[in-house]
Enzyme design. Structure first.
Site, PDB file in Angstrom:
ATOM      1  CD  GLU A   1      44.339  44.430  42.839  1.00  0.00           C
ATOM      2  OE1 GLU A   1      43.161  44.269  42.509  1.00  0.00           O
ATOM      3  OE2 GLU A   1      45.306  44.062  42.131  1.00  0.00           O
TER       4      GLU A   1
ATOM      5  CG  ASP B   1      47.308  43.297  34.231  1.00  0.00           C
ATOM      6  OD1 ASP B   1      47.918  42.375  33.657  1.00  0.00           O
ATOM      7  OD2 ASP B   1      46.076  43.370  34.287  1.00  0.00           O
TER       8      ASP B   1
ATOM      9  CG  ASP C   1      33.710  38.904  35.171  1.00  0.00           C
ATOM     10  OD1 ASP C   1      33.156  39.747  34.450  1.00  0.00           O
ATOM     11  OD2 ASP C   1      33.769  39.019  36.407  1.00  0.00           O
TER      12      ASP C   1
END
Length: 712
Positions: free
Chosen positions: A105, A134, A424
């Site tokens: 990412e 993270d 989620d």
């Protein structure tokens, strides 16, 4: 003139679907007719008939769940202009961006998302943006520091000229914006801002190439000698996870609403916050809607959706149907939450929190007095800005430590829930269990755009992660059946969750059903009715009606016949490969053999990917996830060779294989066509020899079993 306060902030529109319902019932009738036929002639057939009956029973149950989900479609239309005309003060919103790996990412993706969030059409003093990394990447932090400098130019530029696309990498990709009728002032500013953004890109690229050439001093000192997976919390606006972000933001800004987005989901509609507030601020929704979910829409979508990433039909028909029950799932990104609901409030007590309830909830927050105080304000609907930012940062260090959550209810009764790779969905289920509803907002243009997984490997990894996480929830104490029996989850909403959670488990009947045609051809047995039997035409009718029906859904959403076919074959590939391995992962976890591992998929921000001729070609790697599909393909190629060469043994009791088995075998070869091309492909477009060898070994074992069955 109408009173602005009387104008509705949103409309709930029921969709007519009488024709859809009729076709759904016809398909269900055909499936039930086939099952009845199986039962009537059960004694005349053997094991293959029983396996077919069990698989088709599973498919019928799944179709019942689908009918339930699609039965009452509705849509919500929000009116931001009505909201702006009301004489009210807009509430504050804390915005969370999460990233986990600076390689998979890239930071340039993250900063574009952050810049687009900072530039939304909303009072700037009502917004706060927090980034969670993270990986504790110095490169990511460096990129954010540089991006914050660029934001001082970018945000005013967007507001001044009402720029609609507020992620710089997308906006500056289109040079046609500088048409001849634009003003000289705009052209000069456009060029200046673009140059500044290109310099920002160059700085980040240079930093990545040199591993961020800086001397770990000043604001970078805290990054010296940190380990990626074991490091103290570093607060610059960064934290470590959603619950950490909730606690940190509670200490600093404590906004009553929270938005969370993945690092690759940039704002595409500058009025997105206003759209969300229309749905959440209306008096009728205060005790009804817990969160407002926006769809995940992809930019630079590949032609005809070769990997089945877009899920447009699912969002258009399934999700709108679910809206007619208790509301959509929480998708983990592009979602606005009420803070006090994340803190544990139910619809019954959301208006007035008595002292006893407040004390009960606050006792679960941990030992930080400042956090408890801010939570008390949040439960009362108040916003408290930190008096002293540095004191808040000091307190934030305490609430972000790994040890802080020990002995608290974070992750169990407070905040985002732990215990699944799809936390989620589990969080959304816990909210629905308390009796809350959720709402789905689809403004035009789409609120957020993100990048999808490219290549077979990334798609399989992502789908395996979803299947694993959903099945984990199903086989745990969080099962939706318990939420209906002991909570306030509606029965039909329970069925919707069952449809999702059983997705990974459905790989077993799919794999079993896929092997039956090959087995029957090789052993000259049958599991389908013959052409001369009436039941054969039930199968033909089901196949034709179902495929024409699903095709019509794709055409009605503006997609092509090729897109429909790509999604049909990807459904088979995903189910028999990714979902099967998701099922295996959960079984191994339940047996205590191994733990499930969260795998981050690579994000690609390349703007020319949609024009790449090789972008839609299926890719492979050495992962065993491709073994089931390769094995199925080899079995059906072998079966077709057997029938073509007339190598079948004599039929037993006259029940030999027929046209039905052959057509099924041909259909499956077509579904696994990318694997067939992969057998002779090169590089990443070819199936690795190790995978082929494993599949050949499994196919030989299957053939040996067929031989033994034939002999007996």
């Amino acid at each position: 003139m109408a009173n602005p306060n009387s104008l509705p902030l949103y409309e709930r529109i029921r969709r007519k679907n009488a024709i859809q319902r009729a076709i759904d019932i016809i398909i269900l009738f055909l499936l039930l007719s086939l099952l009845i036929y199986r039962l009537l002639f059960f004694n005349d057939h053997g094991l293959t008939w029983l396996l077919a009956f069990l698989c088709e029973s599973s498919f019928t149950f799944t179709w019942v769940l689908i009918i339930n989900a699609k039965w009452n479609p509705v849509e919500y239309k929000s009116h931001p202009d009505h909201l702006l005309r009301r004489a009210i003060e807009l509430p504050s919103v804390d915005m969370f961006v999460t990233t986990a790996d600076p390689v998979l990412e890239p930071p340039i993706i993250t900063i574009n998302t952050v810049l687009s969030l900072l530039a939304v059409d909303y009072p700037p003093h009502k917004l706060a943006c927090y980034v969670s990394d993270d990986a504790c990447s110095l490169l990511t932090f460096y990129s954010l520091v540089e991006a914050s400098k660029f934001a001082k130019l970018w945000v005013p530029f967007c507001k001044k000229y009402n720029i609609q696309v507020r992620a710089p990498f997308r906006y500056f990709f289109n040079d046609s914006l500088l048409s001849s009728d634009t003003s000289w002032e705009f052209r000069q500013e456009w060029i200046r801002i673009k140059d500044e953004y290109e310099q920002l890109q160059q700085k980040i690229q240079l930093a990545a190439k040199n591993s961020v050439a800086c001397d770990f001093s000043g604001e970078f000192a805290e990054f010296a000698n940190v380990e990626r997976e074991n490091h103290p919390s570093i607060i610059k606006g960064e934290a470590g996870a959603m619950n950490v972000l909730a606690r940190v933001s509670g200490l600093m800004t404590n906004a009553p609403y929270m938005l969370n987005v993945d690092c690759d989901m940039f704002v595409n509609n500058p009025k997105v916050v206003l759209h969300a507030m229309c749905l959440l601020l209306d008096p009728n929704s205060e005790k009804e809607f817990a969160f407002a979910q926006f769809p995940q829409v992809l930019y630079d979508r590949l032609k005809d959706d070769p990997y089945g990433n877009q899920m447009m039909v699912f969002f258009e028909y399934m999700v709108r149907g679910i809206l007619g029950i208790q509301g959509v799932f929480y998708n983990g990104t592009g979602c606005f939450h009420r803070r006090k609901i994340i803190y544990g409030l139910s619809p019954d007590n959301v208006d007035s929190v008595d002292e006893k309830l407040a004390e009960e909830i606050l006792s679960k927050f941990g030992s930080s007095k400042k956090l408890i105080k801010s939570a008390a304000h949040a439960l009362e609907g108040k916003t408290n800005l930190a008096d002293n930012l540095w004191d808040s940062i000091e307190a934030a260090h305490r609430v972000t430590s790994c040890e802080y959550e020990y002995g608290t209810s974070w992750g169990t009764k407070l905040g985002w829930r732990y215990g699944s790779m799809t936390e989620d969905v589990l969080t959304g289920l816990s909210i629905h269990r308390r009796g809350w509803r959720s709402v789905y907002c689809t403004p035009d243009p789409p609120a957020f755009l993100g990048c999808g997984s490219g290549g077979g490997s990334s798609v399989m990894t992502q789908q395996k992660r979803w299947a694993t996480g959903l099945l984990e929830i199903m086989l745990s104490k969080n099962c939706p059946i318990f939420a209906t029996l002991f909570g306030k989850l509606q029965f039909r909403q329970c069925l919707v969750y069952l449809y999702m959670f059983l997705w990974g488990l459905c790989s077993i009947p799919e794999l079993c059903y896929a092997t039956l045609p090959a087995y029957c051809i090789i052993t000259n047995s049958s599991f389908l009715p013959k052409v001369q039997e009436p039941a054969f035409y039930v199968l033909v009718a089901f196949f034709v009606i179902y495929n024409l029906y699903t095709l019509s859904e794709y055409l009605r959403t503006g997609q092509s016949i090729r897109a429909w076919w790509n999604n049909q074959r990807m459904s088979r590939i995903i189910s028999m490969n990714a979902c099967f391995f998701g099922f295996l992962s959960v079984m191994l976890k339940l047996l205590g053999i191994s733990e499930t591992v969260f795998e981050v998929t690579k994000k690609d921000q390349s703007s020319d990917v949609a024009n790449d001729d090789n972008a839609g070609r299926f890719t492979f790697d050495k992962s065993p996830i491709f073994v089931p599909g390769t094995t199925i393909l080899l079995l059906h190629l072998t079966a077709l060779i057997v029938i073509f060469m007339k190598l079948q043994p004599p039929a037993h009791d006259g029940h030999g294989s027929g046209l039905g088995e052959v057509l099924c075998s041909v259909w499956l070869v077509l579904c696994f066509w990318p694997f067939l091309k992969g057998l002779s492909g090169k590089g990443k477009h070819g199936i690795p020899m190790s995978t082929i060898c494993k599949s050949v070994a499994l196919a030989l074992i299957f053939l040996q079993l067929c031989r033994k069955t034939t002999i007996h």
